[in-house]
Structure formats: structure tokens, C-alpha cells
Design a protein around this motif. Structure first.
Motif, PDB file in Angstrom:
ATOM      1  N   ASN A  10       8.167 -13.768  -9.646  1.00 53.81           N
ATOM      2  CA  ASN A  10       8.201 -12.729 -10.673  1.00 53.81           C
ATOM      3  C   ASN A  10       9.517 -12.848 -11.435  1.00 53.81           C
ATOM      4  N   LYS A  11       9.536 -12.400 -12.687  1.00 53.96           N
ATOM      5  CA  LYS A  11      10.691 -12.627 -13.566  1.00 53.96           C
ATOM      6  C   LYS A  11      11.992 -12.011 -13.090  1.00 53.96           C
ATOM      7  N   LEU A  12      11.925 -10.887 -12.396  1.00 48.32           N
ATOM      8  CA  LEU A  12      13.146 -10.161 -12.035  1.00 48.32           C
ATOM      9  C   LEU A  12      13.632 -10.428 -10.613  1.00 48.32           C
ATOM     10  N   GLY A  13      12.929 -11.270  -9.870  1.00 51.01           N
ATOM     11  CA  GLY A  13      13.349 -11.543  -8.502  1.00 51.01           C
ATOM     12  C   GLY A  13      13.059 -10.356  -7.592  1.00 51.01           C
ATOM     13  N   ILE A  14      13.692 -10.357  -6.432  1.00 55.29           N
ATOM     14  CA  ILE A  14      13.449  -9.284  -5.468  1.00 55.29           C
ATOM     15  C   ILE A  14      14.473  -8.179  -5.697  1.00 55.29           C
ATOM     16  N   HIS A  15      14.099  -7.267  -6.587  1.00 54.37           N
ATOM     17  CA  HIS A  15      14.907  -6.080  -6.857  1.00 54.37           C
ATOM     18  C   HIS A  15      14.327  -4.937  -6.018  1.00 54.37           C
ATOM     19  N   ALA A  16      14.668  -3.707  -6.329  1.00 50.05           N
ATOM     20  CA  ALA A  16      14.311  -2.568  -5.476  1.00 50.05           C
ATOM     21  C   ALA A  16      12.806  -2.433  -5.219  1.00 50.05           C
ATOM     22  N   ARG A  17      11.990  -2.532  -6.257  1.00 50.12           N
ATOM     23  CA  ARG A  17      10.552  -2.316  -6.065  1.00 50.12           C
ATOM     24  C   ARG A  17       9.911  -3.410  -5.198  1.00 50.12           C
ATOM     25  N   PRO A  18      10.147  -4.700  -5.496  1.00 50.68           N
ATOM     26  CA  PRO A  18       9.592  -5.726  -4.608  1.00 50.68           C
ATOM     27  C   PRO A  18      10.140  -5.636  -3.176  1.00 50.68           C
ATOM     28  N   ALA A  19      11.413  -5.290  -3.044  1.00 53.49           N
ATOM     29  CA  ALA A  19      11.985  -5.132  -1.696  1.00 53.49           C
ATOM     30  C   ALA A  19      11.247  -4.025  -0.953  1.00 53.49           C
ATOM     31  N   GLY A  20      10.940  -2.933  -1.653  1.00 58.28           N
ATOM     32  CA  GLY A  20      10.180  -1.846  -1.043  1.00 58.28           C
ATOM     33  C   GLY A  20       8.789  -2.273  -0.636  1.00 58.28           C
ATOM     34  N   MET A  21       8.182  -3.136  -1.446  1.00 59.14           N
ATOM     35  CA  MET A  21       6.838  -3.635  -1.132  1.00 59.14           C
ATOM     36  C   MET A  21       6.877  -4.524   0.112  1.00 59.14           C
ATOM     37  N   VAL A  23       9.083  -4.248   2.552  1.00 54.69           N
ATOM     38  CA  VAL A  23       9.339  -3.348   3.680  1.00 54.69           C
ATOM     39  C   VAL A  23       8.107  -2.517   4.023  1.00 54.69           C
ATOM     40  N   ASP A  24       7.271  -2.205   3.031  1.00 56.08           N
ATOM     41  CA  ASP A  24       6.019  -1.502   3.317  1.00 56.08           C
ATOM     42  C   ASP A  24       5.159  -2.317   4.276  1.00 56.08           C
ATOM     43  N   ILE A  25       5.158  -3.622   4.103  1.00 50.75           N
ATOM     44  CA  ILE A  25       4.382  -4.517   4.974  1.00 50.75           C
ATOM     45  C   ILE A  25       5.080  -4.699   6.320  1.00 50.75           C
ATOM     46  N   THR A  26       6.340  -5.089   6.267  1.00 52.74           N
ATOM     47  CA  THR A  26       7.053  -5.435   7.500  1.00 52.74           C
ATOM     48  C   THR A  26       7.367  -4.218   8.361  1.00 52.74           C
ATOM     49  N   GLY A  27       7.580  -3.075   7.728  1.00 51.61           N
ATOM     50  CA  GLY A  27       7.921  -1.864   8.472  1.00 51.61           C
ATOM     51  C   GLY A  27       6.781  -1.359   9.340  1.00 51.61           C
ATOM     52  N   GLN A  28       5.557  -1.674   8.962  1.00 51.04           N
ATOM     53  CA  GLN A  28       4.386  -1.271   9.743  1.00 51.04           C
ATOM     54  C   GLN A  28       4.050  -2.271  10.837  1.00 51.04           C
ATOM     55  N   ALA A  29       4.675  -3.431  10.778  1.00 48.99           N
ATOM     56  CA  ALA A  29       4.345  -4.512  11.712  1.00 48.99           C
ATOM     57  C   ALA A  29       4.932  -4.249  13.095  1.00 48.99           C
ATOM     58  N   ASP A  68       2.822  -9.765  18.008  1.00 46.41           N
ATOM     59  CA  ASP A  68       1.374  -9.669  18.172  1.00 46.41           C
ATOM     60  C   ASP A  68       0.596  -9.758  16.861  1.00 46.41           C
ATOM     61  N   ASP A  69       1.158  -9.223  15.772  1.00 50.58           N
ATOM     62  CA  ASP A  69       0.424  -9.192  14.508  1.00 50.58           C
ATOM     63  C   ASP A  69       1.016 -10.144  13.461  1.00 50.58           C
ATOM     64  N   GLU A  70       1.647 -11.213  13.919  1.00 50.61           N
ATOM     65  CA  GLU A  70       2.349 -12.123  13.003  1.00 50.61           C
ATOM     66  C   GLU A  70       1.424 -12.744  11.961  1.00 50.61           C
ATOM     67  N   GLU A  71       0.199 -13.092  12.347  1.00 52.37           N
ATOM     68  CA  GLU A  71      -0.720 -13.708  11.379  1.00 52.37           C
ATOM     69  C   GLU A  71      -1.114 -12.728  10.279  1.00 52.37           C
ATOM     70  N   LEU A  72      -1.334 -11.485  10.635  1.00 52.78           N
ATOM     71  CA  LEU A  72      -1.665 -10.456   9.647  1.00 52.78           C
ATOM     72  C   LEU A  72      -0.489 -10.240   8.684  1.00 52.78           C
ATOM     73  N   VAL A  73       0.716 -10.205   9.212  1.00 52.78           N
ATOM     74  CA  VAL A  73       1.907 -10.015   8.377  1.00 52.78           C
ATOM     75  C   VAL A  73       2.044 -11.172   7.388  1.00 52.78           C
ATOM     76  N   VAL A  74       1.834 -12.389   7.841  1.00 48.16           N
ATOM     77  CA  VAL A  74       1.920 -13.552   6.944  1.00 48.16           C
ATOM     78  C   VAL A  74       0.874 -13.445   5.841  1.00 48.16           C
ATOM     79  N   GLN A  75      -0.345 -13.062   6.189  1.00 46.70           N
ATOM     80  CA  GLN A  75      -1.405 -12.916   5.180  1.00 46.70           C
ATOM     81  C   GLN A  75      -1.025 -11.871   4.130  1.00 46.70           C
ATOM     82  N   GLN A  76      -0.478 -10.755   4.559  1.00 49.74           N
ATOM     83  CA  GLN A  76      -0.099  -9.689   3.629  1.00 49.74           C
ATOM     84  C   GLN A  76       1.057 -10.137   2.734  1.00 49.74           C
ATOM     85  N   LEU A  77       2.041 -10.842   3.308  1.00 49.52           N
ATOM     86  CA  LEU A  77       3.157 -11.345   2.505  1.00 49.52           C
ATOM     87  C   LEU A  77       2.682 -12.400   1.505  1.00 49.52           C
TER      88      LEU A  77
END
Length: 90
Positions: A10-21, A23-29, A68-77
Motif C-alpha cells: 500500500n502507498k503509505l506503508g504500515i501506519h496506524a490503521r494497517p498496524a491496527g489491522m 493487531v486485530d488479527i494477531t491479538g486474537q491469535a 496452535d492456530d499458526e496456519e489460520l493467522v498466516v491465512q488472515q495476514l
């Protein structure tokens, strides 16, 4: 453990919104998730840690996922990076 490299397309790199996205995935893992950029490794479940890496557009980042859920996390990322964080691509 799964190790996966993604390109920030993405044009802006990993700024606040992408970082939050990320963490939304990884924080639930149940798995431990780290993000590595230019030799710095951070806990990918912490938005501050992810943002402090200051990852610009076009960069490659490595995720290390272990648990335990590493494959699911990779798919979501993969979907998140493939969709350019729902932003304009580079």
C-alpha cells in the motif's frame, strides 16, 4: 513454527490503521506472533511495537508465527497484505 515474508504494497506503508489491522488479527491469535523488519523484531500483538518499526511501502517484512492456530493467522495476514490493507496499492 511458520515463517512468512510479505511485501508492503500500500502507498503509505504500515501506519496506524494497517498496524491496527495487523493487531486485530494477531491479538486474537493463540499463537505467538513476531514481526521482523530490517533486523528489528517486535511483538506483532502490540500496535505500538508494530508502529515503531516504521515500515514504509515496498518493504518486505517477516512474520514468525508459533502456536496452535499458526496456519489460520498466516491465512488472515496473507489476505490483509494481498488486499493492500484496503488502501491504494503502490
Amino acid at each position: 513454527m511458520i515463517t512468512k515474508i510479505f511485501t508492503v504494497s500500500n502507498k503509505l506503508g504500515i501506519h496506524a490503521r494497517p498496524a491496527g489491522m495487523i493487531v486485530d488479527i494477531t491479538g486474537q491469535a493463540k499463537s505467538d506472533v513476531s514481526i521482523v523488519f530490517e533486523g528489528s523484531k517486535a511483538n506483532a500483538k502490540s500496535i505500538l511495537n508494530v508502529m515503531m518499526l516504521a515500515i514504509p511501502a515496498g518493504s518486505e517484512v517477516k512474520f514468525e508465527i508459533d502456536g496452535d492456530d499458526e496456519e489460520l493467522v498466516v491465512q488472515q495476514l496473507e489476505k490483509l497484505f494481498d488486499d493492500h490493507f484496503n488502501e491504494e496499492p503502490c
